[in-house]
Design an enzyme around this catalytic site. Structure first.
Site: not given
Length: 917
Positions: A884-886
C-alpha cells in the site's frame, strides 16, 4: 509624446525589417507585448504587420504630407520639396523609403494629417527635427543589435506582399479625403450603424475600415468613443457655458486630436458601445478583421508608451480604451490571438493599481454579459500558446510573456467576476487563531551556521494581493460568482507547468517579486496542480525539522527525533493517538511538522505511507462515530456536525483538529463528511444563512419559503417566535431565545430576515463556538505556516481533505503501469479489468483500500493514482497481495477468470492489518 512614440515605433519597424524568424526568441525583450519567443510563424506575422504599417505611413506622407507647412522633411508632401507623385509611384517610392529607413514626420500620417499646434510656427519644425534625431538614434541602436542592415530576401518578400495589399486601394486614392469620416472624431453608435449599413449595401469597405482605423489606433480618440449623452441641465449655468465653450472650441480648431483631448465627455456608455460593436458583427469579419487587428496592435503600443513612459493618458481614458477593445466581437482570425491580444495584455500590465481596480468594477457592474467572452478569449490565447510551443529548460512557460501577461489580466477578470456575483459582508469573520512562536534557543543559535534551519520559525505567508485590498474583496465573501470558479482553470497550462520551477519562483517572488510564478495566480491552476506545490512546501518543512533535530542530537541538547513517531494499539487507537499528540503539542508544537511515522503495536509494518493511511482511516472511523458523542450525524445532508452538548473537553477537539491538519500535511486523504460550512469556517469565514442549504436542506427550504411569503398574515400562518428549539444527542428538547424575551416576539414581514439570519448564526456559529474554536486551533497548529489559505478556496480544501468524488476506473486503467512480465495485453490483466469494471461502488472502494491503503480518490481523479500491477508468479492458490505504501498490486497469473475473481474478492474483503510482505 508623439516624437517619443514615433521613435519607439520606428525602432520596432526597423527591427522587424532587419530580423528574420530564426532570431525571434532573442528579440523577445525588444518587442514587449507581442507574441514572440518560440514559433517563427508568429514572428513573421508580427514583422509583416510592422512593415505594412511603416510602408503605409510613407505612402500617405508622400501624397498628403503631415499638415505642417513649415515641415523640412524632403520626403513629406507638406515640405514642398517632394515632387508630385501618382498613387502608384507613391507606393513604389514608399517601399524604397522603408528600405532606407527614411525620416517620418508624424506618428500616423496615413490616418489624419495633423500639427502640434493650431497655428503653424517654428515649433513644428523643431518637433520634426527632434523626432528625426530620436528616430536615427533608435535605428542606430537597433542596427547595433542586428548588424545586417542590407535588404534580405525575406524582407523583399514581405515588402512585395505589403505592396500588393496596398495597391488594392491605391487606384482609388483620389477619394481619400472623402473617406475621412468626421476627421478623426470619436465613433458613436449611430455612426457605426450608418457605416455598417453602407458597407453591407454598397460593398464599399473603405469608409468602415477608415473609421475603425482612425478610432482604434489612437487612445485619445478611442477613449472618447461611444460617450453617453450630456444631460440637459439648463439650471446649471456654469455647465451650460462650459459645454458651449467646448463646442465653440471644437468648431474653430483644425486639429482633431487636440479637439478630442480638450473635451471632457460625460463618460463611456458601455451599453451603446456593446450594441454598436455587436452590430459590426453583421458585417463579414474578413472585411475588417485584418485592419482591426493592426489597429488594436497599434493601440496597445501607444497605450503602453503613454502608461509606462509619457504618462500623458489619464487613468479613466486608459480604462475606457481597454473596455472598448475587449468589447470587439470575435474577429475569427489567428492574428488577433497571436498579435493583437498579447499586445493588449502587455499594455494592461502598466495600468496603475487604481486603474486596474476601476477596470474590474466596470467589467463587473457594466459588462457582466461580456465577462464570459473576455475570459474565453484569454483562455484561448493561453491554451494556444501552451499547446503550440515546445517549452524547454531554457524557455519555460513562466518565461512566455504572452501567457504570463494574459494571466495577469485574467486576475482582473477574476475579481470582476466575484464583484458581478453575489457577495456577502466581509464582517462575517472567525476570530483569528494566533499560535505563539515557540522560542528555540539552540535552533536560533544554529541558524548562523546552518541557514536552512531558519525555515522553522519563518512565516512565509503570502501577503494580501494589492488589487484585492484596493477592491476590498476576498474570495471567502464570494457566495456565488457570476461565472463558476472552475471556468478559470486552464488544464493545458496546469499540465505544462514544471511545479519544481514554479514553486521556486513562488518562494522567490514572495521575497523580492522578480520571478513569475503561477502559484501567485492560483485561480488559473487546477486543485491537483496546486496540491503538488503544497506537497513540495510541506516536504521542505519536514526536511528542515529533521535537520534541526539531528543538529540538536549532535550537540547533545536533545535525543535525535527526526520524525513524529506514533505507536498505537488497534484496540485503543483513539486513546493512544490523542494522548501522544497531546504530549507533543504541550512539549514542542513544532514537532507536529515533522514527517509522521505510525507503528501498530505487534505488527511488522514499516511505514512508508501505507501504515499512516490506515491509521488515519481507523481513527476517523472511531472519532466520527455518533456513539463517541463528539459529532452528530445530519440525516438530511449525510454529514457530520459538532455536538453542542458534547461532554468531551476542548483539548480533545483540539487534537481532532491536529489529526485533520496532519492528514493534509502528510498528503493523506480522509473519509470525513463535513458540510462545506466547516471548510469555510476553517478558512476564516463564519457560517451564514446560505450555508444552511447543504448543512440542513429541509430547514433551509422552510426558512426560504418563509422569506418568500409576502402575504400580510405571515404571523398567523407560521406562528413563529424568536425562541427556537432543538434536540440534543439524548433526545432532550432544548430551547434558545435568539433575542431577549424571544418567546414574546413574533416573526413578521418586518423582521423575518433578521430571524433567519439569527437562526443560522446560532446553529452554525454560536451553539458550537467552543467546540469549533478548539478544533480550528488544532488545525492551525499544523497549517499556520502553510500556503493553504492563499492557494485554495474552501471547495478546493474539501477536495484536498476528502479527495475527488469521481470514481472513474477507466481513468485508472489508462494510467496503470505493469511489471514482472505483465502487459496491458496479458490475458490476466484483461480479465482483471473486466472484473473491476463490473464491481459495485462499494467493492471498488474496497479494492482501492486494499491496493493503496485508502478508499478515497486522490485530488485530480484516479488518473493521478499511479497504480502498478506486478506479476507474482504462475497460477497458484495464493490470494493477491499489495504494497500500500507504493500502490503496488501483486497478482499471480491465474489460469481462469473465475479463479481470479474468487481470489480477488476474498483479498479485498479481508484486508485489515499488516503481515510480512
Amino acid at each position: 509624446m508623439n516624437s517619443k512614440g514615433e521613435s519607439d515605433e520606428a525602432s520596432r519597424g526597423s527591427e522587424a525589417s532587419s530580423s528574420n524568424s530564426d532570431t525571434a526568441p532573442s528579440n523577445k525583450e525588444n518587442s514587449p507585448g507581442l507574441c514572440t519567443g518560440a514559433g517563427s510563424t508568429t514572428a513573421d506575422r508580427m514583422k509583416r504587420a510592422a512593415a505594412k504599417q511603416l510602408i503605409e505611413r510613407y505612402f500617405y506622407q508622400l501624397l498628403d504630407g503631415c499638415g505642417n507647412p513649415n515641415c523640412d522633411n524632403r520626403y513629406c508632401a507638406s515640405s514642398g520639396e517632394a515632387r508630385n507623385l501618382t498613387p502608384n509611384e507613391a507606393a513604389a517610392e514608399a517601399i524604397k523609403l522603408f528600405y532606407k529607413e527614411a525620416r517620418l514626420c508624424d506618428s500616423l500620417p496615413n490616418k489624419v494629417p495633423r500639427t502640434e499646434a493650431s497655428t503653424c510656427d517654428s515649433s513644428a519644425s523643431a518637433t520634426c527635427t527632434e523626432t528625426n534625431t530620436k528616430d536615427k538614434a533608435s535605428k542606430k541602436d537597433k542596427r547595433t543589435e542586428s548588424p545586417s542592415s542590407s535588404t534580405s530576401p525575406s524582407q523583399e518578400n514581405k515588402a512585395e506582399e505589403t505592396n500588393a495589399e496596398t495597391s488594392q486601394n491605391v487606384s482609388q486614392h483620389d477619394d481619400y479625403r472623402s473617406l475621412r469620416h468626421n476627421n478623426g472624431a470619436p465613433l458613436t453608435e449611430e455612426r457605426m450603424y450608418q457605416l455598417c449599413d453602407e458597407c453591407l449595401s454598397s460593398k464599399n469597405l473603405k469608409p468602415l475600415m477608415r473609421a475603425l482605423g482612425e478610432a482604434f489606433t489612437q487612445p485619445a480618440i478611442l477613449a472618447r468613443c461611444f460617450q453617453g449623452k450630456i444631460p440637459d441641465e439648463s439650471s446649471n449655468c456654469d455647465k451650460k457655458k462650459k459645454c458651449e465653450k467646448e463646442s465653440e472650441a471644437m468648431c474653430s480648431s483644425s486639429d482633431p486630436d487636440k479637439d478630442v483631448d480638450s473635451i471632457s465627455g460625460p463618460g463611456l456608455d458601455v451599453s451603446s458601445c456593446r450594441r454598436a460593436l455587436q452590430y459590426l458583427s453583421k458585417v463579414p469579419s474578413e472585411y475588417y478583421s485584418s485592419a482591426l487587428v493592426t489597429a488594436l496592435t497599434t493601440l496597445a503600443e501607444h497605450l503602453e508608451i503613454d502608461l509606462r513612459i509619457t504618462k500623458k493618458i489619464s487613468m479613466d481614458d486608459a480604462v475606457n480604451c481597454f473596455v472598448i477593445a475587449f468589447e470587439v466581437p470575435d474577429l475569427g482570425c489567428s492574428d488577433y490571438l497571436e498579435i493583437a491580444l498579447p499586445a493588449l495584455c502587455h499594455a494592461a500590465e502598466h495600468l496603475p493599481l487604481k486603474g486596474q481596480a476601476k477596470l474590474a468594477r466596470v467589467w463587473a457592474y457594466e459588462c457582466k454579459d461580456s465577462l464570459r467572452h473576455i475570459l474565453e478569449t484569454l483562455q484561448q490565447l493561453i491554451t494556444l500558446r501552451v499547446i503550440s510551443t515546445n517549452y524547454t529548460r531554457d524557455f519555460q512557460v513562466q518565461d512566455d510573456e504572452s501567457v504570463t501577461m494574459a494571466t495577469k489580466l485574467m486576475k482582473i477578470v477574476y475579481y470582476a467576476n466575484m464583484l458581478a456575483g453575489v457577495m456577502e459582508p466581509n464582517s462575517l469573520r472567525e476570530e483569528p487563531i494566533v499560535i505563539a512562536n515557540q522560542f528555540d534557543p539552540l535552533g536560533d543559535a544554529l541558524d548562523h551556521l546552518y541557514p536552512l534551519s531558519s525555515l522553522k520559525n519563518t512565516k512565509h505567508a503570502q501577503p494580501d494581493d494589492p488589487l484585492a485590498i484596493e477592491l476590498n474583496i476576498n474570495v471567502l465573501d464570494a457566495r456565488k460568482p457570476y461565472l463558476p470558479f472552475e471556468e478559470f482553470y486552464n488544464e493545458p497550462l496546469s499540465d505544462a507547468i514544471e511545479m519544481e520551477t514554479d514553486f521556486t519562483n513562488y518562494k522567490t517572488e514572495l521575497s523580492n517579486g522578480k520571478k513569475f510564478a503561477f502559484l501567485k495566480y492560483p485561480f488559473i491552476l487546477t486543485a491537483a496542480t496546486k496540491s503538488l506545490g503544497l506537497y513540495y512546501e510541506n516536504r521542505i518543512r519536514m526536511y528542515s525539522e529533521r535537520r534541526v533535530s539531528l543538529l540538536h542530537a549532535v550537540v547533545g541538547a536533545a535525543p535525535s527525533m527526526p520524525f513524529l513517531r506514533l505507536k498505537v494499539r488497534r484496540s485503543h487507537i483513539i486513546d493512544d493517538a490523542l494522548v501522544e499528540l497531546e504530549m507533543v503539542a504541550m512539549q514542542r508544537a513544532l514537532d507536529l511538522k515533522k514527517q509522521l511515522v505510525v507503528e501498530f503495536e505487534g505488527e511488522q509494518g514499516v511505514d512508508e505511507g501505507g501504515v499512516s493511511k490506515e491509521f488515519f482511516q481507523l481513527i476517523v472511523e472511531e472519532i466520527f462515530n455518533p456513539d463517541y458523542g463528539m459529532f452528530t450525524y445530519q440525516p438530511d445532508s449525510h454529514t457530520m456536525w459538532f455536538n453542542p452538548t458534547s461532554f468531551e473537553t476542548e483539548a480533545q477537539f483540539t487534537l481532532i483538529g491536529i489529526v485533520l491538519g496532519l492528514a493534509i500535511y502528510n498528503n493523506v486523504i480522509l473519509a470525513v463528511n463535513f458540510p462545506m460550512v466547516v471548510y469555510r469556517k476553517l478558512m476564516g469565514k463564519k457560517g451564514s444563512f446560505e450555508d444552511l442549504a447543504d448543512w440542513n436542506p429541509d430547514l433551509y427550504n422552510g426558512l426560504k419559503d418563509m422569506l418568500q411569503y409576502n402575504e400580510d398574515d405571515l404571523q398567523e400562518a407560521y406562528y413563529q417566535t424568536f425562541r427556537i428549539g432543538y434536540r440534543d444527542v439524548f433526545g432532550n428538547n432544548i430551547f434558545h431565545d435568539l433575542k431577549q424575551n424571544g418567546d414574546s416576539i413574533f416573526v413578521t414581514q418586518d423582521n423575518k430576515k433578521e430571524f433567519a439570519e439569527l437562526y443560522a448564526d446560532f446553529l452554525l456559529n454560536s451553539s458550537v463556538a467552543t467546540q469549533f474554536a478548539a478544533f480550528r486551533r488544532g488545525f492551525v497548529m499544523v497549517t499556520d505556516e502553510s500556503q493553504l489559505g492563499a492557494l485554495f478556496r474552501p471547495e478546493e480544501v474539501e477536495t484536498l481533505v476528502c479527495g475527488s468524488k469521481n470514481f472513474d476506473f477507466n481513468e485508472l486503467e489508462k494510467s496503470t503501469e505493469y511489471d514482472g512480465g505483465f502487459t496491458a495485453e496479458s490475458q490476466t490483466i484483461k480479465d482483471f479489468w473486466s472484473i473491476v469494471h463490473s464491481l459495485s461502488l462499494e467493492d471498488k472502494r474496497k479494492l482501492l483500500q486494499f491496493t493503496t491503503g485508502s478508499d478515497r480518490v486522490p485530488v485530480g481523479g484516479l488518473s493521478n493514482l499511479k497504480l502498478v500491477i506486478a506479476r507474482n508468479g504462475p497460477d497458484c492458490d495464493r490470494l493477491p497481495t499489495a504494497h500500500t505504501c507504493f500502490n503496488v498490486l501483486l497478482l499471480p497469473e491465474y489460469d481462469t477468470k473465475e479463479k481470479l475473481e474468487d481470489r480477488l474478492m476474498k483479498a479485498i474483503s479481508y484486508s485489515k492489518g499488516f503481515g510480512m510482505l
